[in-house]
Design an enzyme around this catalytic site. Structure first.
Site, PDB file in Angstrom:
ATOM      1  N   SER A 247       0.857  -1.194   0.000  1.00 24.82           N
ATOM      2  CA  SER A 247       0.000   0.000   0.000  1.00 24.82           C
ATOM      3  C   SER A 247       0.883   1.231   0.000  1.00 24.82           C
ATOM      4  O   SER A 247       2.095   1.139   0.155  1.00 24.82           O
ATOM      5  CB  SER A 247      -0.892  -0.004   1.237  1.00 24.82           C
ATOM      6  OG  SER A 247      -0.116   0.345   2.358  1.00 24.82           O
ATOM      7  N   LYS A 248       0.237   2.362  -0.181  1.00 27.04           N
ATOM      8  CA  LYS A 248       0.956   3.639  -0.195  1.00 27.04           C
ATOM      9  C   LYS A 248       1.739   3.840   1.100  1.00 27.04           C
ATOM     10  O   LYS A 248       2.758   4.501   1.116  1.00 27.04           O
ATOM     11  CB  LYS A 248      -0.075   4.774  -0.295  1.00 27.04           C
ATOM     12  CG  LYS A 248      -0.336   5.194  -1.721  1.00 27.04           C
ATOM     13  CD  LYS A 248      -0.922   6.580  -1.736  1.00 27.04           C
ATOM     14  CE  LYS A 248      -2.433   6.488  -1.748  1.00 27.04           C
ATOM     15  NZ  LYS A 248      -3.186   7.592  -2.146  1.00 27.04           N
ATOM     16  N   ARG A 249       1.208   3.245   2.149  1.00 22.65           N
ATOM     17  CA  ARG A 249       1.732   3.450   3.498  1.00 22.65           C
ATOM     18  C   ARG A 249       3.244   3.314   3.593  1.00 22.65           C
ATOM     19  O   ARG A 249       3.912   4.115   4.216  1.00 22.65           O
ATOM     20  CB  ARG A 249       1.043   2.415   4.398  1.00 22.65           C
ATOM     21  CG  ARG A 249       1.146   2.586   5.860  1.00 22.65           C
ATOM     22  CD  ARG A 249       0.562   1.344   6.524  1.00 22.65           C
ATOM     23  NE  ARG A 249       1.090   0.117   5.918  1.00 22.65           N
ATOM     24  CZ  ARG A 249       0.352  -0.817   5.346  1.00 22.65           C
ATOM     25  NH1 ARG A 249      -0.934  -0.704   5.320  1.00 22.65           N
ATOM     26  NH2 ARG A 249       0.907  -1.884   4.812  1.00 22.65           N
ATOM     27  N   ASP A 250       3.792   2.267   2.935  1.00 24.67           N
ATOM     28  CA  ASP A 250       5.227   2.088   3.145  1.00 24.67           C
ATOM     29  C   ASP A 250       6.066   2.802   2.074  1.00 24.67           C
ATOM     30  O   ASP A 250       7.207   2.460   1.839  1.00 24.67           O
ATOM     31  CB  ASP A 250       5.582   0.606   3.290  1.00 24.67           C
ATOM     32  CG  ASP A 250       5.530  -0.118   1.966  1.00 24.67           C
ATOM     33  OD1 ASP A 250       6.121  -1.183   1.863  1.00 24.67           O
ATOM     34  OD2 ASP A 250       4.898   0.400   1.039  1.00 24.67           O
ATOM     35  N   GLY A 251       5.451   3.773   1.442  1.00 22.98           N
ATOM     36  CA  GLY A 251       6.248   4.626   0.561  1.00 22.98           C
ATOM     37  C   GLY A 251       6.414   4.072  -0.842  1.00 22.98           C
ATOM     38  O   GLY A 251       7.020   4.708  -1.690  1.00 22.98           O
TER      39      GLY A 251
END
Ligand code: GLU
Length: 469
Positions: A247-251
């Protein structure tokens, strides 16, 4: 003689956001499988969730598919255009007593659920309204709201041979009587998928393994419709560097069109995605034709794959270096235009790519480093002070004169001029090259100087040099 059944696959995204790279991989596998078997690849937009589906997101899917070159043979089909069909099929199931109207109130269902939870049982509908299939049972008043539930078999098992996970078994007594039509008349996800897979004659359902639990329910409904059961291949998810679902979460970039913006070639992303979860021996680099002829379901990994951006960059560099210049040009031109550059004002794109391709990781980077081919970039004062010193100016004046006289504006004679002028002025080649580079490019990094001069072209080079003589 029997002819083999035509392979028909589909990609069935829900348009509720950007096109995720994980979905693009699902699309790619479905596309490749169809191509390999000379079959049909279908795009189906699952837009029944009216609250979450957006036109923007539909467009992102269409754009992403087009950019990647995942051309579909049929569709896009929109589920929202098929509501009448789903209702008709539900009516048929009702008529055949394979589905029934359920009048249970929200309150009753909630109470049932609470009771089951308190007894540590798995919450599921208890089938109370099945009794209304029996004509002797009096149905509630006309205007009582109802949903339509599928009559799931009580006993036995649903067994299927998943092409990735192998034999997969679910017990029917763990499955609910699924709601297929809600009280507002709208069809539910599992039902629309089944009706569509059936009517679109899908032979292979290739999708993420987050759908594995839906499969036994869908198979039961397909059986009730007398439909052929497709082959299922549930592909493992893609993990981010944090070990969780990508996901976008980890960059990590997750939207397909963002990869375009960041300067990846579509072919590099496809090559990266095909290997992310599938292998052909230890081969890493594939042409599209190779992917189409080699792809199979047998060599899809069971375990989740981890996204690795450095490998994608490596592939991107590889294809930037080796693809036909004219293929790269289309994408490269897009990046230059995005920087506000009018492509008609500079050299041929293929000439620039040819001299830049050895040192660019992405096309975005290549475009940023190629602006000087189109615009006169005034070097920063500090660079001028440092490089364009009084003792170098006579050499630059000579270079200006020699290049102005030169008719054959190609690498070798330009290189010879640079050498002879450096020698004449007692300079090392680099001592002359760097100031010239600063003048021509506005910076200190460029492809080999003679090639940069050649591609810039005589008139712009003379003009730029003349400002310093
Ligand atoms: N629309 C579903 C999704 O986007 C896919 C359904 C399917 O492939 O069966 O997750």
């Amino acid at each position: 003689m029997t002819t083999a059944k035509e392979v028909r696959t589909r990609f069935a995204p829900s348009p509720t956001g950007y096109l995720h790279v994980g979905s693009a991989r699902t699309a790619l596998y479905s596309y490749l499988y169809a191509r390999k078997h000379k079959g049909i690849f279908i795009l189906r937009i699952e837009d029944t969730d009216l609250e979450r589906s957006t036109q923007e997101s539909v467009q992102a899917i269409l754009d992403g598919m087009e950019w990647l070159g995942l051309n579909y043979d049929e569709g896009p089909f929109y589920q929202t255009h098929r509501f009448d069909r789903y209702k008709a099929v539900a009516q048929e199931l009702l008529a055949q007593k394979k589905a029934y109207k359920c009048y249970c109130s929200k309150e009753r269902l909630e109470e049932l659920r609470n009771q089951q939870m308190a007894n540590k049982a798995k919450p599921r509908y208890d089938g109370l309204c099945r009794k209304f299939m029996n004509l002797s049972e009096k149905s509630p008043a006309e205007n009582t709201p109802f949903v339509i539930r599928f009559l799931n078999p009580d006993d036995g098992e649903v067994i299927f041979d998943d092409a990735v996970h192998g034999k997969t078994v679910f017990r029917n007594n763990e499955l609910d009587d699924l709601i297929i039509i809600r009280s507002d008349g709208s069809p539910t996800y599992n039902f629309t998928v089944v009706v569509d897979d059936w009517e679109m004659k899908i032979t292979h359902v290739i999708r993420g393994d987050d759908h594995l639990n839906n499969t036994p329910r869908q198979i039961n409904i397909l059986k009730a419709l007398g439909a052929d059961i497709p082959v299922y291949a549930h592909i493992p998810m893609i993990l981010g560097s944090d070990g969780k679902k990508l996901s976008k979460r980890d960059g990590t970039t997750v939207s397909v069109m963002q990869y375009k913006e960041e300067g990846y070639l579509p072919h590099a992303l496809l090559n990266y995605l095909v290997r992310l979860g599938w292998s052909h021996g230890d081969q890493e680099i594939f042409t599209l034709q190779e992917m189409e002829s080699l792809f199979n379901l047998d060599h899809i990994n069971k375990a989740a794959a981890s996204f690795n951006t450095s490998k994608l960059i490596w592939l991107n560099q590889h294809f930037i270096k080796t693809d036909a210049l004219s293929d790269t040009a289309r994408e490269f031109g897009w990046h230059l235009s995005k920087l506000g550059i009018d492509l008609s004002t500079g050299p041929l794109l293929t000439d620039i790519i040819d001299i830049q391709k050895e040192r660019a990781k992405t096309l975005k980077e290549m475009a940023e480093r190629s602006v000087f081919f189109y615009r006169d970039i005034q070097p920063p004062e500090a660079l001028i002070q440092k490089h364009i010193t009084e003792n170098i100016k006579p050499a630059i004046k000579d270079l200006h004169g020699e290049l102005e006289k030169l008719d054959d504006f190609s690498d070798e004679p330009i290189h010879a001029i640079l050498n002879s002028i450096a020698e004449k002025h007692g300079l090392k080649l680099g001592d002359l090259a760097q100031p010239v580079r600063v003048i021509l490019t506005g910076g200190t990094v460029s492809p080999p100087l003679q090639s940069t001069i050649r591609v810039l072209g005589k008139i712009p080079v003379i003009q730029k040099l003349s400002k310093f003589v």
